[in-house]
Design a protein around this motif. Structure first.
Motif, mmCIF file in Angstrom:
data_model
loop_
_atom_site.group_PDB
_atom_site.id
_atom_site.type_symbol
_atom_site.label_atom_id
_atom_site.label_comp_id
_atom_site.label_asym_id
_atom_site.label_seq_id
_atom_site.Cartn_x
_atom_site.Cartn_y
_atom_site.Cartn_z
ATOM 1 N N ASP A 111 3.611 -15.303 2.590
ATOM 2 C CA ASP A 111 2.796 -14.562 1.621
ATOM 3 C C ASP A 111 1.423 -15.199 1.471
ATOM 4 O OD1 ASP A 111 4.785 -12.562 0.516
ATOM 5 O OD2 ASP A 111 5.884 -14.432 0.217
ATOM 6 N N TRP A 151 2.987 -8.665 -5.152
ATOM 7 C CA TRP A 151 3.902 -9.389 -6.046
ATOM 8 C C TRP A 151 3.370 -9.363 -7.480
ATOM 9 C CZ3 TRP A 151 8.717 -10.861 -5.557
ATOM 10 C CH2 TRP A 151 9.252 -11.191 -4.295
ATOM 11 N N THR A 153 13.004 -17.644 -5.746
ATOM 12 C CA THR A 153 13.448 -16.435 -6.442
ATOM 13 C C THR A 153 14.123 -16.775 -7.767
ATOM 14 O OG1 THR A 153 13.783 -15.346 -4.309
ATOM 15 C CG2 THR A 153 14.824 -14.328 -6.230
ATOM 16 N N SER A 194 9.391 -16.111 -0.373
ATOM 17 C CA SER A 194 9.957 -14.771 -0.438
ATOM 18 C C SER A 194 11.467 -14.821 -0.236
ATOM 19 C CB SER A 194 9.343 -13.869 0.638
ATOM 20 O OG SER A 194 8.181 -13.236 0.181
ATOM 21 N N SER A 198 13.886 -19.276 3.419
ATOM 22 C CA SER A 198 13.419 -18.918 2.086
ATOM 23 C C SER A 198 13.768 -20.031 1.109
ATOM 24 C CB SER A 198 14.093 -17.616 1.634
ATOM 25 O OG SER A 198 13.945 -17.420 0.240
#
Length: 229
Positions: free
Chosen positions: A22, A32, A60, A121, A144
Motif C-alpha cells: 500500500d 483505506w 488488521t 493489508s 501480511s
C-alpha cells in the motif's frame, strides 16, 4: 532523490528486495482512509486528526481494535475487521489503483533479485491486488501483518519475509512509503528506500532512518539498489 547516509560503493550488499504494497505498488492509502472514515462515521465513532497517520502500518487486528475502542465505533473489533475488509475487497473488484510504473519497477528488480512483500493489508487483499496487477509470480515470499504478532513499526513482518526468502535481513533493501513502515524495515536492519506518498509525508525521525528518499517509485532502478550501503 534525497537521502540520509551516502550510498555505498564497495560492491553488492543487497541479496533481496522487500516491498511494501500500500502506497508503494498500489495507491490504496486514500481508499483505506475513505472506507474507514465512512465506516467510523456510520457506526457512531469519531475520526481524529491524527487517525490516518496512526493507522498506517497497523495490522488488521490492531486497527480494528483501534476503531472499535479508541474511536468509539459501536461494533466489535472482529466485526470492524470483517466489514471494512469486505468493503475494500469490493472496491478492488472494481479497480485496483496501481501506482504509475510500479509494476514495471517490480518486474525489473525481480529479474535481478529475489523479491518479498511485507504488507499491512489482509492476506486476501494482497492476493487480490497482486492478481489484478499481474505481479503474483514476481514475489518469492509475501506476508501480511495479520499473520505476525505485531504490526509495523515492529520489525516482525520484515524479519519473517527475510527468513522465508533465506536471506540475512541486513542484506535486504526495503521499499516503504509510510513512517511506520520505514521504522519497521529499519528495525529489522534493512536498508530502507523511502518513497513517501504526497498526502502522507514522513515524520522527521522516520525520514532520518531511510538510506535514500525518492520522489516516485519510477526512480527505483537496479543501479540504485546495487549502490545501497
Amino acid at each position: 532523490m534525497t537521502g540520509g547516509p551516502p550510498l555505498g560503493q564497495d560492491g553488492p550488499v543487497v541479496d533481496a528486495v522487500v516491498f511494501d504494497l500500500d502506497g508503494v505498488i498500489v495507491d490504496s492509502e486514500p481508499v483505506w482512509e475513505e472506507v474507514r472514515r465512512a465506516y467510523v462515521a456510520a457506526h457512531g465513532g469519531s475520526w481524529q486528526p491524527d487517525t490516518q497517520r496512526r493507522l498506517m502500518g497497523m495490522s488488521t487486528g490492531e486497527w480494528a481494535r483501534y476503531l472499535s475502542g479508541e474511536l468509539g465505533v459501536r461494533r466489535s473489533a472482529e466485526q470492524v475487521a470483517d466489514e471494512v475488509v469486505r468493503e475494500m475487497a469490493r472496491r478492488y473488484t472494481e479497480h485496483v489503483p496501481l501506482i504509475d510504473s510500479a509494476d514495471e519497477v517490480v518486474r525489473r528488480l525481480a529479474a535481478r533479485w529475489p523479491l518479498g512483500l511485507a504488507s499491512s493489508s489482509p492476506t486476501r487483499l494482497i492476493a487480490a491486488a497482486l492478481d489484478a496487477t499481474g505481479l503474483t509470480g514476481a514475489f518469492g515470499a509475501t506476508l501480511s501483518t495479520e499473520e505476525t504478532e505485531r504490526g509495523k513499526p515492529a520489525p516482525d513482518v520484515y524479519l519473517t519475509v527475510a527468513r522465508r526468502l533465506g536471506v540475512d535481513p541486513t542484506r535486504c533493501a526495503a521499499v516503504e512509503d509510510s513512517s511506520n513502515g520505514v521504522r519497521s524495515a529499519a528495525a529489522a536492519g534493512m536498508k530502507v528506500v523511502a518513497v513517501p506518498h504526497g498526502s502522507y509525508p514522513l515524520d522527521p525521525d522516520a525520514a532520518g532512518l531511510a538510506v535514500v528518499t525518492l520522489g516516485s517509485i519510477g526512480e527505483l532502478t537496479p543501479e540504485l539498489v546495487e549502490g545501497l550501503g
